[in-house]
Write a protein that holds these residues in place. Structure first.
Motif, PDB file in Angstrom:
ATOM      1  N   UNK A 135      17.842  73.419  72.477  1.00  0.00           N
ATOM      2  CA  UNK A 135      16.414  73.159  72.673  1.00  0.00           C
ATOM      3  C   UNK A 135      16.182  72.662  74.100  1.00  0.00           C
ATOM      4  N   UNK A 136      15.065  73.063  74.690  1.00  0.00           N
ATOM      5  CA  UNK A 136      14.703  72.573  76.015  1.00  0.00           C
ATOM      6  C   UNK A 136      13.963  71.249  75.936  1.00  0.00           C
ATOM      7  N   UNK A 137      13.268  71.041  74.832  1.00  0.00           N
ATOM      8  CA  UNK A 137      12.517  69.802  74.616  1.00  0.00           C
ATOM      9  C   UNK A 137      12.412  69.572  73.114  1.00  0.00           C
ATOM     10  N   UNK A 138      12.111  68.327  72.747  1.00  0.00           N
ATOM     11  CA  UNK A 138      11.899  68.006  71.332  1.00  0.00           C
ATOM     12  C   UNK A 138      10.689  67.088  71.201  1.00  0.00           C
ATOM     13  N   UNK A 139      10.145  67.025  70.005  1.00  0.00           N
ATOM     14  CA  UNK A 139       9.044  66.116  69.704  1.00  0.00           C
ATOM     15  C   UNK A 139       9.607  64.840  69.081  1.00  0.00           C
ATOM     16  N   UNK A 140       8.949  63.709  69.385  1.00  0.00           N
ATOM     17  CA  UNK A 140       9.404  62.409  68.883  1.00  0.00           C
ATOM     18  C   UNK A 140       8.241  61.592  68.354  1.00  0.00           C
ATOM     19  N   UNK A 141       8.542  60.740  67.371  1.00  0.00           N
ATOM     20  CA  UNK A 141       7.589  59.769  66.839  1.00  0.00           C
ATOM     21  C   UNK A 141       7.863  58.427  67.515  1.00  0.00           C
ATOM     22  N   UNK A 142       6.865  57.811  68.155  1.00  0.00           N
ATOM     23  CA  UNK A 142       7.107  56.600  68.942  1.00  0.00           C
ATOM     24  C   UNK A 142       6.921  55.288  68.191  1.00  0.00           C
ATOM     25  N   UNK A 143       6.801  55.335  66.870  1.00  0.00           N
ATOM     26  CA  UNK A 143       6.391  54.156  66.098  1.00  0.00           C
ATOM     27  C   UNK A 143       7.344  52.976  66.275  1.00  0.00           C
ATOM     28  N   UNK A 144       8.620  53.249  66.596  1.00  0.00           N
ATOM     29  CA  UNK A 144       9.583  52.169  66.764  1.00  0.00           C
ATOM     30  C   UNK A 144       9.679  51.676  68.208  1.00  0.00           C
ATOM     31  N   UNK A 145       8.809  52.173  69.070  1.00  0.00           N
ATOM     32  CA  UNK A 145       8.788  51.706  70.438  1.00  0.00           C
ATOM     33  C   UNK A 145       9.888  52.303  71.300  1.00  0.00           C
ATOM     34  N   UNK A 146      10.137  51.669  72.429  1.00  0.00           N
ATOM     35  CA  UNK A 146      11.054  52.209  73.432  1.00  0.00           C
ATOM     36  C   UNK A 146      12.470  52.367  72.897  1.00  0.00           C
ATOM     37  N   UNK A 147      12.854  51.527  71.937  1.00  0.00           N
ATOM     38  CA  UNK A 147      14.206  51.645  71.376  1.00  0.00           C
ATOM     39  C   UNK A 147      14.463  53.025  70.790  1.00  0.00           C
ATOM     40  N   UNK A 148      13.414  53.662  70.296  1.00  0.00           N
ATOM     41  CA  UNK A 148      13.562  54.992  69.724  1.00  0.00           C
ATOM     42  C   UNK A 148      13.481  56.116  70.736  1.00  0.00           C
TER      43      UNK A 148
END
Length: 305
Positions: A135-148
């Motif tokens: 994959x060139x990029x992925x989607x992320x959920x930021x609910x856990x903040x910078x640690x995630x």
């Protein structure tokens, strides 16, 4: 990744990403029949259906759209065979020169986040390196903040990968959390998320003015999208919600920057299932229907730029 994506968008004059999100009911009967006869009523049959269908779609759109976005859940539900279909789809799309956005929406911390980051970081076994997902990029959920988010930043910088972090999503109930007011900051939750994405983005800037860390901003929220473009001048947008969810090209003018760049618009069923809605086509030429739908979307979006 972001610079390569920008170059392809400019070359194709088309800010479209095709969502490769097949469902069983979406597969043409002729493909179902072939695979059921060959593999029986098994997950392998479903996986082979998806592979053949996706290859047809990719062949139809690879010289029109710069990128594809396979949604991993559609494949994961079929277990190991489904994941094989996901990987074979990506491999085929890469060979056709397409940018791959893996829609995985991961979100965790510590060693778990680092393991998820293997989607773009690859893995090493002793002195052997493997980029298994491609994959060139992925989607992320930021609910856990910078640690995630942190474990994904290194491959963005060192391996030219990218991220698209959920900020203001296109679904109707997104406001249940995203629109909540953060009183001590005098802004909404999604605005605070946007500001964090902008801050994180400074850690992995591309060469053409945009960060390798982008934002997911739904086409169904026109005013919020326009405000976010002003708020995030160096953040590239991945925009779901076009077509089937109600978003239209004319609603997206404010999502683009002054040069008509800055975002890529996703369409999934509107393109890959076009043969079911357009009387000019049938299941025998599903790829032609996808191609024509992609062309129509390109024209619609060009009118918005």
């Amino acid at each position: 990744m972001i610079d390569r994506l920008l170059e392809k968008i400019i070359k194709f004059e088309n800010p479209t990403v095709v969502g490769l999100d097949p469902t069983y009911v979406m597969i043409p009967d002729m493909i179902k029949k072939e695979m059921l006869e060959t593999y029986g009523k098994t997950p392998k049959a479903a996986a082979e259906m998806f592979i053949k269908f996706n290859k047809g779609i990719i062949d139809g759109i690879c010289d029109i759209a710069p990128a594809v976005k396979p949604q991993i859940a559609m494949y994961e539900q079929y277990g190991l065979e489904g994941l094989r279909a996901y990987l074979e789809t990506i491999d085929y799309a890469k060979k056709k020169g397409l940018i791959i956005i893996g829609d995985i929406k991961r979100g965790d911390i510590a060693s778990t986040a680092a393991a998820y980051a293997g989607h773009i970081a690859g893995i090493s076994i002793e002195d052997e390196y493997f980029d298994l997902w491609k994959e060139d990029a992925v989607t992320l959920n930021p609910y856990l903040g910078f640690d995630g988010i942190e474990p994904f930043i290194k491959p963005c910088k060192e391996l030219d990968k990218g991220l698209f972090i959920l900020v203001k999503t296109s679904n109707p109930s997104s406001g249940e959390l995203q629109d909540l007011k953060v009183e001590n900051l005098d802004k909404t939750f999604y605005e605070q998320t946007a500001d964090l994405v902008s801050k994180w983005g400074e850690l992995a800037m591309g060469k053409k003015g945009y960060s390798k860390i982008g934002a997911v901003v739904g086409a169904t929220y026109k005013e919020q999208g326009e405000d976010l473009r002003k708020r995030l001048p160096h953040t590239f947008f991945l925009v779901p919600g076009y077509g089937a969810q109600g978003g239209k090209g004319k609603d997206l003018k404010g999502f683009f920057d002054k040069d008509g760049l800055g975002c890529i618009i996703n369409s999934s069923r509107g393109i890959i299932a076009a043969y079911k809605k357009d009387s000019r086509y049938n299941e025998m030429n599903f790829a032609d229907a996808a191609r024509e739908s992609a062309k129509e979307m390109k024209i619609d979006l060009q009118g918005a730029i």
